[in-house]
Write a protein that holds these residues in place. Structure first.
Motif, PDB file in Angstrom:
ATOM      1  N   GLU A   1       0.555  -0.924   0.105  1.00  0.00           N
ATOM      2  CA  GLU A   1      -0.136  -0.578  -0.182  1.00  0.00           C
ATOM      3  C   GLU A   1       0.720   1.559  -0.160  1.00  0.00           C
ATOM      4  N   ILE A   2       2.131   1.304   0.654  1.00  0.00           N
ATOM      5  CA  ILE A   2       3.446   1.991   0.360  1.00  0.00           C
ATOM      6  C   ILE A   2       4.347   2.688  -0.022  1.00  0.00           C
TER       7      ILE A   2
ATOM      8  N   ARG B   1      -0.548   4.439  -1.390  1.00  0.00           N
ATOM      9  CA  ARG B   1      -0.416   6.026  -0.725  1.00  0.00           C
ATOM     10  C   ARG B   1       1.268   6.145  -1.043  1.00  0.00           C
TER      11      ARG B   1
ATOM     12  N   HIS C   1       2.561   9.262   5.767  1.00  0.00           N
ATOM     13  CA  HIS C   1       2.618   8.259   5.148  1.00  0.00           C
ATOM     14  C   HIS C   1       3.376   7.372   5.669  1.00  0.00           C
TER      15      HIS C   1
ATOM     16  N   ARG D   1      -5.939   9.861  14.021  1.00  0.00           N
ATOM     17  CA  ARG D   1      -6.376   9.328  12.975  1.00  0.00           C
ATOM     18  C   ARG D   1      -6.623   8.524  13.318  1.00  0.00           C
TER      19      ARG D   1
ATOM     20  N   ARG E   1      -9.274   6.764  10.650  1.00  0.00           N
ATOM     21  CA  ARG E   1      -8.795   6.115   9.716  1.00  0.00           C
ATOM     22  C   ARG E   1      -8.136   4.728   9.734  1.00  0.00           C
ATOM     23  N   THR E   2      -8.201   3.664   8.252  1.00  0.00           N
ATOM     24  CA  THR E   2      -7.254   2.571   8.623  1.00  0.00           C
ATOM     25  C   THR E   2      -5.832   2.869   8.282  1.00  0.00           C
ATOM     26  N   ASP E   3      -5.025   3.435   8.553  1.00  0.00           N
ATOM     27  CA  ASP E   3      -3.948   4.372   8.572  1.00  0.00           C
ATOM     28  C   ASP E   3      -3.706   5.290   9.759  1.00  0.00           C
TER      29      ASP E   3
ATOM     30  N   ILE F   1       1.607   4.724  11.240  1.00  0.00           N
ATOM     31  CA  ILE F   1       2.423   4.616   9.960  1.00  0.00           C
ATOM     32  C   ILE F   1       3.850   3.503  10.191  1.00  0.00           C
TER      33      ILE F   1
END
Length: 403
Positions: free
Chosen positions: A104-105, A235, A301, A343, A348-350, A353
């Motif tokens: 995802e990142i 992200r 992110h 968050r 937020r699912t993120d 960090i």
């Protein structure tokens, strides 16, 4: 924060077994063997996932590949020349292949020619260890007298240029070659390196590109890839310039808070974010790292937590201990903890960090291993332990210090 560890693949002297023992729960890696601009194939990506998930004895490591660092942006894209359109299309395909594998990142940078620059990769410390260092006088000696870049002397103060000339005059041929190799080393882990002629050729290609034009090229790139990343649930996070100031007469567009604001606002999407690297940004005295985390935290992110100590007014610095440099690491971590809480409360699912203890000083057995410069096993483990102690204290209910 999810505590991760940079791994350069099977040839890394730090093994997957070492990473599990160091206490990290995730891995940051890349396909360094793939030429910049080419597609990362599903087969190569799957192989790296398997390598990370497996110990030497074949048992499960429990580790996951959480962050890609880096999926490089080609010089053609930065200059908008040659195969730049094809490279952007390949970038999109690589993003899809990574997303299909669960990534995802993706961290990347937009630094022209030199992705990061140090003049000494193993600078001797008073305690007997070593670290990476950027010495402005040595760099000026390289730029003016080794690379012989036209107009280079005008980019330095008279005092720096004069001292560089004197220092260059004292260097023997091997010292000059060693300095040139250090400066042109390229991305950590990369199989690609630059010769002096390569650097000169790239510089000629950037000759007419202003900071404003390079920034527009960056925005053009993001306008192409960010919608794809958003659709894939990914992200993207840009790493800052390292060092965060102009070198070789090249434009720099990601060195300050205002640089980030401009880019984040130009392509406003949850998929367009930043890698907050406290070491790179902290090499500038006017970068307020805890404040940047407070003000831009919504778009952070990925985190590189390391520290640098500025050595002189000319701009020299070296990699310090994680809690011992110019950046107030406790204040920065407190700001990160507060952002994660915000968050989580927002659903937020993120909210967690990923963080890695970036760089480290070579100490103890690191000095014998001669690993990838900046990435010693014990030095990074020491850094992770120090950072983990701060995080644990700030998150503990008895303190409430990060609230």
């Amino acid at each position: 924060m999810k505590q991760t560890w940079r791994w350069f693949g099977p040839h890394d002297l730090t093994s997957i077994d070492d990473i599990t023992q160091a206490g990290a729960s995730g891995v940051v890696s890349a396909l360094h063997h793939v030429p910049t601009g080419d597609i990362w194939t599903p087969e190569d990506i799957a192989r790296r996932h398997k390598e990370i998930a497996t110990r030497k004895d074949g048992s499960a490591s429990g580790l996951t590949w959480d962050v890609v660092e880096s999926l490089p942006v080609s010089e053609d894209v930065k200059k908008q020349r040659g195969d730049w359109r094809a490279h952007i299309e390949n970038y999109k395909v690589s993003l899809k292949n990574l997303a299909d594998s669960g990534i995802e990142i993706v961290c990347y940078n937009f630094m022209p020619v030199l992705d990061w620059t140090r003049t000494d990769l193993r600078w001797q410390l008073a305690n007997g260890g070593s670290c990476m260092r950027f010495d402005m006088i040595d760099f000026a000696a390289f730029d003016i007298h080794i690379l012989e870049r036209p107009g280079a002397p005008a980019d330095f103060t008279n005092a720096v240029a004069d001292e560089a000339a004197e220092r260059f005059g004292r260097m023997d041929d091997e010292t000059r070659k060693h300095l040139a190799r250090n400066v042109t080393m390229g991305l950590p882990g990369s199989t690609e390196s630059l010769s002096l002629d390569d650097v000169r050729e790239h510089l000629a290609g950037y000759g007419a590109i202003s900071p404003e034009q390079l920034r527009q090229h960056f925005i053009d790139f993001l306008e192409e890839v960010v919608p794809v990343a958003a659709e894939l649930g990914m992200r993207l996070c840009c790493h800052p310039d390292d060092p965060p100031f102009s070198l070789l007469g090249l434009p720099r567009v990601m060195s300050t808070e205002s640089d980030y604001r401009l880019i984040l606002e130009a392509v406003d999407s949850p998929a367009n974010g930043m890698t907050l690297c406290s070491g790179s940004l902290g090499a500038r005295a006017d970068n307020d790292l805890p404040g940047m985390m407070e003000r831009l935290g919504d778009k952070v992110h990925f985190l590189h937590l390391r520290n640098t100590l500025r050595d002189d007014a000319a701009g020299s610095f070296h990699e310090s201990e994680h809690l011992g440099g110019d950046t107030d690491m406790v204040a920065l971590i407190a700001a990160i903890v507060r952002e994660e809480r915000r968050r989580k409360e927002a659903g937020r699912t993120d909210h967690q960090i990923p963080m890695r203890p970036d760089h480290g000083q070579d100490i103890l057995d690191d000095l014998k291993r001669r690993a990838q410069p900046g990435y010693p096993t014990i030095g990074r483990m020491k850094g992770l332990a120090e950072l983990r102690g701060v995080i644990t204290a700030l998150e503990h209910p008895i303190t409430g210090l990060a609230r």
